[in-house]
Design a protein around this motif. Structure first.
Motif, mmCIF file in Angstrom:
data_model
loop_
_atom_site.group_PDB
_atom_site.id
_atom_site.type_symbol
_atom_site.label_atom_id
_atom_site.label_comp_id
_atom_site.label_asym_id
_atom_site.label_seq_id
_atom_site.Cartn_x
_atom_site.Cartn_y
_atom_site.Cartn_z
ATOM 1 N N LEU A 259 0.805 -1.211 0.000
ATOM 2 C CA LEU A 259 0.000 0.000 0.000
ATOM 3 C C LEU A 259 0.845 1.272 0.000
ATOM 4 C CD1 LEU A 259 -2.758 -0.962 2.595
ATOM 5 C CD2 LEU A 259 -2.701 -1.375 0.140
ATOM 6 N N ASN A 260 0.489 2.186 -0.891
ATOM 7 C CA ASN A 260 1.080 3.523 -0.871
ATOM 8 C C ASN A 260 0.769 4.183 0.469
ATOM 9 O OD1 ASN A 260 0.814 6.634 -1.380
ATOM 10 N ND2 ASN A 260 2.003 5.873 -3.102
ATOM 11 N N PRO A 261 1.700 4.939 1.047
ATOM 12 C CA PRO A 261 1.438 5.604 2.333
ATOM 13 C C PRO A 261 0.205 6.493 2.354
ATOM 14 C CG PRO A 261 3.778 5.614 1.887
ATOM 15 C CD PRO A 261 3.117 5.077 0.639
ATOM 16 N N TYR A 262 -0.264 6.973 1.177
ATOM 17 C CA TYR A 262 -1.461 7.800 1.123
ATOM 18 C C TYR A 262 -2.701 7.013 0.720
ATOM 19 C CZ TYR A 262 1.611 11.804 1.741
ATOM 20 O OH TYR A 262 2.516 12.693 2.254
ATOM 21 N N LEU A 272 -6.856 1.820 12.432
ATOM 22 C CA LEU A 272 -5.787 0.848 12.163
ATOM 23 C C LEU A 272 -5.285 0.232 13.457
ATOM 24 C CD1 LEU A 272 -3.378 2.381 9.476
ATOM 25 C CD2 LEU A 272 -4.921 0.439 9.195
ATOM 26 N N GLN A 273 -5.108 1.082 14.459
ATOM 27 C CA GLN A 273 -4.610 0.595 15.740
ATOM 28 C C GLN A 273 -5.655 -0.274 16.438
ATOM 29 O OE1 GLN A 273 -1.490 1.021 17.344
ATOM 30 N NE2 GLN A 273 -2.399 -0.504 18.699
ATOM 31 N N PHE A 278 -2.075 -2.040 14.400
ATOM 32 C CA PHE A 278 -1.014 -1.549 13.517
ATOM 33 C C PHE A 278 -0.869 -0.047 13.714
ATOM 34 C CE2 PHE A 278 0.094 -0.169 8.977
ATOM 35 C CZ PHE A 278 1.457 -0.330 9.180
ATOM 36 N N THR A 279 0.278 0.370 14.197
ATOM 37 C CA THR A 279 0.586 1.787 14.357
ATOM 38 C C THR A 279 1.477 2.217 13.203
ATOM 39 O OG1 THR A 279 0.471 1.589 16.763
ATOM 40 C CG2 THR A 279 1.586 3.531 15.871
ATOM 41 N N TYR A 280 0.917 3.057 12.328
ATOM 42 C CA TYR A 280 1.674 3.468 11.141
ATOM 43 C C TYR A 280 2.044 4.939 11.246
ATOM 44 C CZ TYR A 280 2.933 4.429 6.307
ATOM 45 O OH TYR A 280 3.604 4.818 5.175
ATOM 46 N N VAL A 281 3.337 5.212 11.152
ATOM 47 C CA VAL A 281 3.848 6.583 11.174
ATOM 48 C C VAL A 281 4.606 6.820 9.874
ATOM 49 C CG1 VAL A 281 5.347 8.241 12.340
ATOM 50 C CG2 VAL A 281 4.041 6.578 13.691
ATOM 51 N N LEU A 282 4.124 7.752 9.066
ATOM 52 C CA LEU A 282 4.824 8.110 7.838
ATOM 53 C C LEU A 282 6.039 8.953 8.199
ATOM 54 C CD1 LEU A 282 5.066 8.286 4.775
ATOM 55 C CD2 LEU A 282 3.447 10.191 4.818
ATOM 56 N N GLU A 283 7.210 8.484 7.796
ATOM 57 C CA GLU A 283 8.457 9.140 8.202
ATOM 58 C C GLU A 283 8.986 10.116 7.155
ATOM 59 O OE1 GLU A 283 10.224 5.807 11.235
ATOM 60 O OE2 GLU A 283 10.753 5.576 9.114
ATOM 61 N N HIS A 298 6.176 1.567 2.419
ATOM 62 C CA HIS A 298 4.850 1.089 2.031
ATOM 63 C C HIS A 298 4.427 -0.079 2.930
ATOM 64 C CE1 HIS A 298 5.705 3.523 -1.431
ATOM 65 N NE2 HIS A 298 4.708 3.062 -2.149
ATOM 66 N N PRO A 299 3.314 0.040 3.672
ATOM 67 C CA PRO A 299 2.849 -1.084 4.481
ATOM 68 C C PRO A 299 2.515 -2.306 3.634
ATOM 69 C CG PRO A 299 1.826 0.940 5.209
ATOM 70 C CD PRO A 299 2.529 1.264 3.925
ATOM 71 N N VAL A 300 2.768 -3.481 4.192
ATOM 72 C CA VAL A 300 2.501 -4.743 3.512
ATOM 73 C C VAL A 300 1.384 -5.455 4.254
ATOM 74 C CG1 VAL A 300 3.448 -6.972 2.795
ATOM 75 C CG2 VAL A 300 4.907 -4.917 2.746
ATOM 76 N N LEU A 301 0.265 -5.650 3.563
ATOM 77 C CA LEU A 301 -0.898 -6.327 4.115
ATOM 78 C C LEU A 301 -0.940 -7.752 3.573
ATOM 79 C CD1 LEU A 301 -3.706 -5.986 5.641
ATOM 80 C CD2 LEU A 301 -4.652 -5.483 3.378
#
Length: 358
Positions: A259-262, A272-273, A278-283, A298-301
């Protein structure tokens, strides 16, 4: 009151975003279901609007399909940083025309009333036009808005006029938008829907795209749309799409999705959490020394679990997709490793380049 297990809630969310094994066939089908395809030029691998569609359709997606749907067939339209299905116009246009702007924006527009009339007149006479084709006759410069706008006030004026339904985007030349007056872009025979009714219909479409969402979420506001639900282990008050519930018995299973970060699947971080742990932080905006997973990971599902983050970039000079790191949030088993690697190689094939670093 529907009572769902966490697994059921996750599967509903994944299927609503078209990330299950039953892939959609074209860009219009994707837009009709998920509502918004985010536009963003950051292209470590591919721009958001392209990789979001690839994540769902797969290798058969090509950029000209999106351009045709927007500019020729008019089945999609661009608005406020995303592509949307034209079926949303009857509910979005009333909201545009009655939008309440921030006080600072209202004051800026008042100070630049002559400039506003100049822009509309120029578009009416010569449109569609790029922003660069329209003279800046502003009396007051555009606010910097955190550095997003330069000294030319035309792009800022066009975006405000878009938000209130006076101008619209008809297409693009490269990354530059082509603008025209809204009456020549949007259909003239839209039904007359009140602001409140339009809002309720938008909440229904948001829930359709989410599958399941918190009733009072600032990220995915769905209000009273759908039906009430409880999720095992969660104290939140949920709303669930009844059509998604009815389809649970025909669940085709999961797959790997990068998945694209956006991507819209990631937008509601608290959800998500709560559902996926899943805690996702765009760096992207962190200093390099503070990044743990990479500039644009990019997150992997896999199925209904986020198990990794892919840090990769397209090296255009060497025509190679370079995998800098594949971070395992949980240890991959042999089958998961094979599946994720296969999806990364398919990503390379879609881009037309080999993959290195796996």
């Amino acid at each position: 009151m529907h009572r769902l297990t966490r697994d059921e809630a996750r599967r509903i969310a994944v299927r609503a975003q078209l990330l299950d094994a039953d892939r959609p066939g074209d860009v219009v089908e994707v837009a009709e279901q998920i509502g918004t395809i985010k536009i963003d030029p950051t292209a470590t691998i591919a721009p958001a609007e392209q990789s979001i569609l690839w994540s769902r359709i797969g290798w058969s997606f090509e950029q000209p399909q999106l351009t045709k749907a927007v500019e020729t067939d008019r089945l999609l339209f661009e608005f406020d940083g995303g592509f949307h299905p034209s079926s949303l116009l009857p509910v979005l246009v009333p909201r545009m025309r009655q939008r309440k702007l921030r006080d600072a924006t209202v004051q800026w527009m008042r100070a630049n009333d002559a400039f506003r009339r100049d822009v509309l007149a120029r578009l009416r006479a010569d449109g569609p036009l790029l922003a660069a084709d329209i003279p800046d006759t502003s009396a007051v410069a555009a606010a910097s808005e955190g550095g997003w706008y330069g000294t030319n006030a035309v792009p800022r004026m066009l975006e405000i006029l878009m938000l209130i339904g006076e101008v619209a985007i008809v297409g693009r030349v490269g990354r530059s938008r082509r603008w025209d007056i809204a009456e020549r872009v949007y259909p003239s025979d839209l039904p007359d829907i009140s602001y409140e009714d339009a809002g309720r219909r938008l909440e229904e479409r948001r829930l359709q795209a989410a599958g399941i969402a918190r009733r009072r979420s600032p990220w995915t506001p769905v209000g009273e749309a759908g039906e009430a639900a409880e999720v095992e282990g969660s104290a939140w008050k949920w709303r669930v799409d009844p059509e998604a519930l009815a389809a649970m018995d025909t669940d085709p299973g999961g797959r790997v999705a990068i998945l694209n970060p956006y991507d819209g699947m990631l937008y509601d971080r608290p959800r998500l959490q709560e559902l996926f742990d899943f805690t996702y932080v765009l760096e992207q905006f962190k200093p390099k020394a503070q990044r743990r997973y990479g500039y644009f990971a990019h997150p992997v599902l896999v199925g209904d679990r986020f198990i990794g983050l892919l840090d990769a970039e397209l090296d255009r000079k060497r025509e190679t997709l370079v995998v800098n790191a594949l971070h395992e949030l949980v240890p991959f088993d042999e089958e998961e490793t094979e599946m994720v690697h296969a999806e990364i190689r398919e990503l390379g094939e879609w881009l037309g380049v080999p993959v290195t670093g796996l």
